[in-house]
Design a protein around this motif. Structure first.
Motif, short mmCIF file in Angstrom:
data_model
loop_
_atom_site.label_atom_id
_atom_site.label_comp_id
_atom_site.label_asym_id
_atom_site.label_seq_id
_atom_site.Cartn_x
_atom_site.Cartn_y
_atom_site.Cartn_z
N ASP A 1 -10.47 18.13 60.71
CA ASP A 1 -10.79 17.94 62.12
C ASP A 1 -9.92 16.84 62.71
OD1 ASP A 1 -12.72 19.93 62.23
OD2 ASP A 1 -14.37 18.56 61.80
N ARG A 2 -9.37 17.14 63.86
CA ARG A 2 -8.56 16.17 64.62
C ARG A 2 -9.11 16.15 66.03
NH1 ARG A 2 -2.40 16.26 66.71
NH2 ARG A 2 -2.15 14.01 66.84
N ASP A 3 -9.82 15.10 66.36
CA ASP A 3 -10.48 14.99 67.66
C ASP A 3 -11.41 16.20 67.83
OD1 ASP A 3 -9.07 12.58 68.16
OD2 ASP A 3 -7.36 13.71 68.90
N ASP A 4 -11.19 16.99 68.87
CA ASP A 4 -12.07 18.14 69.11
C ASP A 4 -11.45 19.45 68.64
OD1 ASP A 4 -10.05 18.37 71.00
OD2 ASP A 4 -11.40 18.99 72.62
N ARG A 5 -10.51 19.34 67.69
CA ARG A 5 -9.84 20.54 67.17
C ARG A 5 -10.03 20.64 65.66
NH1 ARG A 5 -3.96 19.85 69.20
NH2 ARG A 5 -4.52 17.70 68.86
N ARG A 6 -10.35 21.82 65.21
CA ARG A 6 -10.45 22.10 63.78
C ARG A 6 -9.13 22.77 63.39
NH1 ARG A 6 -16.16 23.16 62.16
NH2 ARG A 6 -15.96 20.90 62.27
N VAL A 7 -8.39 22.12 62.51
CA VAL A 7 -7.07 22.60 62.10
C VAL A 7 -7.23 23.35 60.78
CG1 VAL A 7 -4.71 21.92 61.52
CG2 VAL A 7 -5.99 20.62 63.26
N PHE A 8 -7.14 24.69 60.84
CA PHE A 8 -7.26 25.52 59.64
C PHE A 8 -5.89 25.61 58.99
CE2 PHE A 8 -10.90 26.89 62.10
CZ PHE A 8 -11.88 27.00 61.13
N PHE A 9 -5.82 25.31 57.67
CA PHE A 9 -4.51 25.29 57.01
C PHE A 9 -4.43 26.15 55.75
CE2 PHE A 9 -6.88 21.74 55.26
CZ PHE A 9 -6.60 21.79 53.90
N HIS A 10 -5.54 26.68 55.25
CA HIS A 10 -5.47 27.49 54.03
C HIS A 10 -6.69 28.39 53.93
CE1 HIS A 10 -4.54 28.58 49.92
NE2 HIS A 10 -5.78 28.30 49.59
N THR A 11 -6.45 29.65 53.60
CA THR A 11 -7.54 30.61 53.36
C THR A 11 -7.22 31.35 52.07
OG1 THR A 11 -7.91 30.88 55.74
CG2 THR A 11 -8.79 32.61 54.30
N GLU A 12 -8.25 31.53 51.24
CA GLU A 12 -8.05 32.30 50.01
C GLU A 12 -9.34 33.04 49.64
OE1 GLU A 12 -8.95 29.47 46.26
OE2 GLU A 12 -7.21 28.83 47.45
N VAL A 13 -9.17 34.17 48.97
CA VAL A 13 -10.28 34.94 48.40
C VAL A 13 -9.94 35.16 46.94
CG1 VAL A 13 -11.50 37.15 48.41
CG2 VAL A 13 -10.94 36.03 50.57
N ASP A 14 -10.90 34.89 46.07
CA ASP A 14 -10.68 35.08 44.64
C ASP A 14 -10.29 36.53 44.35
OD1 ASP A 14 -13.50 32.93 43.72
OD2 ASP A 14 -11.47 32.42 44.40
N ASP A 15 -9.40 36.72 43.39
CA ASP A 15 -8.91 38.05 43.04
C ASP A 15 -10.04 39.04 42.75
OD1 ASP A 15 -6.30 37.22 43.35
OD2 ASP A 15 -5.94 36.92 41.21
N ALA A 16 -11.12 38.58 42.15
CA ALA A 16 -12.23 39.45 41.79
C ALA A 16 -12.88 40.08 43.03
CB ALA A 16 -13.28 38.69 40.99
N TYR A 17 -12.67 39.49 44.19
CA TYR A 17 -13.29 39.96 45.43
C TYR A 17 -12.28 40.54 46.41
CZ TYR A 17 -17.28 37.38 43.63
OH TYR A 17 -18.31 36.94 42.84
N ALA A 18 -11.04 40.71 45.99
CA ALA A 18 -9.99 41.21 46.87
C ALA A 18 -10.31 42.62 47.38
CB ALA A 18 -8.66 41.21 46.14
N GLY A 19 -9.82 42.93 48.55
CA GLY A 19 -9.94 44.28 49.09
C GLY A 19 -11.29 44.62 49.70
N GLN A 20 -12.14 43.63 49.88
CA GLN A 20 -13.47 43.89 50.43
C GLN A 20 -13.63 43.39 51.87
OE1 GLN A 20 -16.72 42.82 47.75
NE2 GLN A 20 -15.33 42.93 46.02
N GLY A 21 -12.53 42.88 52.45
CA GLY A 21 -12.60 42.40 53.82
C GLY A 21 -13.26 41.04 53.98
N LEU A 22 -13.39 40.33 52.87
CA LEU A 22 -14.11 39.05 52.92
C LEU A 22 -13.36 37.97 53.70
CD1 LEU A 22 -15.57 38.89 49.31
CD2 LEU A 22 -16.71 39.61 51.41
N ALA A 23 -12.04 37.95 53.63
CA ALA A 23 -11.28 36.94 54.37
C ALA A 23 -11.53 37.08 55.87
CB ALA A 23 -9.79 37.03 54.04
N GLY A 24 -11.56 38.30 56.34
CA GLY A 24 -11.82 38.53 57.76
C GLY A 24 -13.21 38.09 58.17
N ILE A 25 -14.20 38.40 57.35
CA ILE A 25 -15.57 37.97 57.62
C ILE A 25 -15.64 36.45 57.64
CG2 ILE A 25 -17.93 37.91 56.70
CD1 ILE A 25 -17.31 40.76 55.53
N LEU A 26 -15.01 35.83 56.66
CA LEU A 26 -15.01 34.37 56.54
C LEU A 26 -14.41 33.71 57.77
CD1 LEU A 26 -15.21 31.68 54.94
CD2 LEU A 26 -13.07 32.33 53.82
N VAL A 27 -13.23 34.14 58.17
CA VAL A 27 -12.55 33.52 59.30
C VAL A 27 -13.31 33.81 60.60
CG1 VAL A 27 -10.43 33.53 60.68
CG2 VAL A 27 -10.32 33.41 58.18
#
Length: 113
Positions: free
Chosen positions: A35-61
C-alpha cells in the motif's frame, strides 16, 4: 490436477501484504501488494500448479479488486496478470492508476530490490 469441491474463498492477509485464494481450506494461490497512500500496488500473482486451469487467478484478482473498491482505495497494476485482467474487466478501470517509473522505484525500495 486437483478438482475443487467447494467454491474458493479469498481472504486478505494484511500481515503478509497479500490476498490468498483457498480451495477446500488449502491455499491455492495469492496476489501480493504493497500500500502506498490510498493506492494498493499489486506486483505479483501466482496459482499453485496443482490448481492451474481452474480460473482461480481471475477469481482471486476480481475479489481483491472488489475489496479495493469497498475499502475506498485505488490500485496500480504492476503485476502483468492484474494488468491483463484489467483489460478484460473494464468495470475496475475507474480505480486504476498508471504504472509510473516513480511507483516502480518506490516498489523496488519497499521490496528491497
Amino acid at each position: 490436477m486437483t478438482q475443487q469441491t467447494s467454491s474458493p474463498d479469498v481472504r486478505r492477509v494484511d500481515a503478509r501484504h497479500r490476498y490468498e485464494i483457498l480451495v477446500d481450506g488449502e491455499r491455492a494461490g495469492l496476489t501480493a501488494y504493497r500500500d502506498r497512500d490510498d493506492r494498493r500496488v499489486f506486483f505479483h500473482t501466482e496459482v499453485d500448479d496443482a490448481y492451474a486451469g481452474q480460473g482461480l487467478a481471475g477469481i482471486l484478482v476480481e475479489r481483491a479488486l472488489e475489496d479495493v473498491r469497498a475499502s475506498g482505495l485505488r490500485f496500480v497494476p504492476v503485476c502483468p496478470y492484474v494488468a491483463k485482467f484489467l483489460k478484460k474487466h473494464e468495470e475496475f478501470a475507474d480505480l486504476a492508476d498508471p504504472v509510473t517509473p516513480e511507483v516502480l522505484q518506490w516498489l523496488d525500495a519497499q521490496l528491497g530490490r
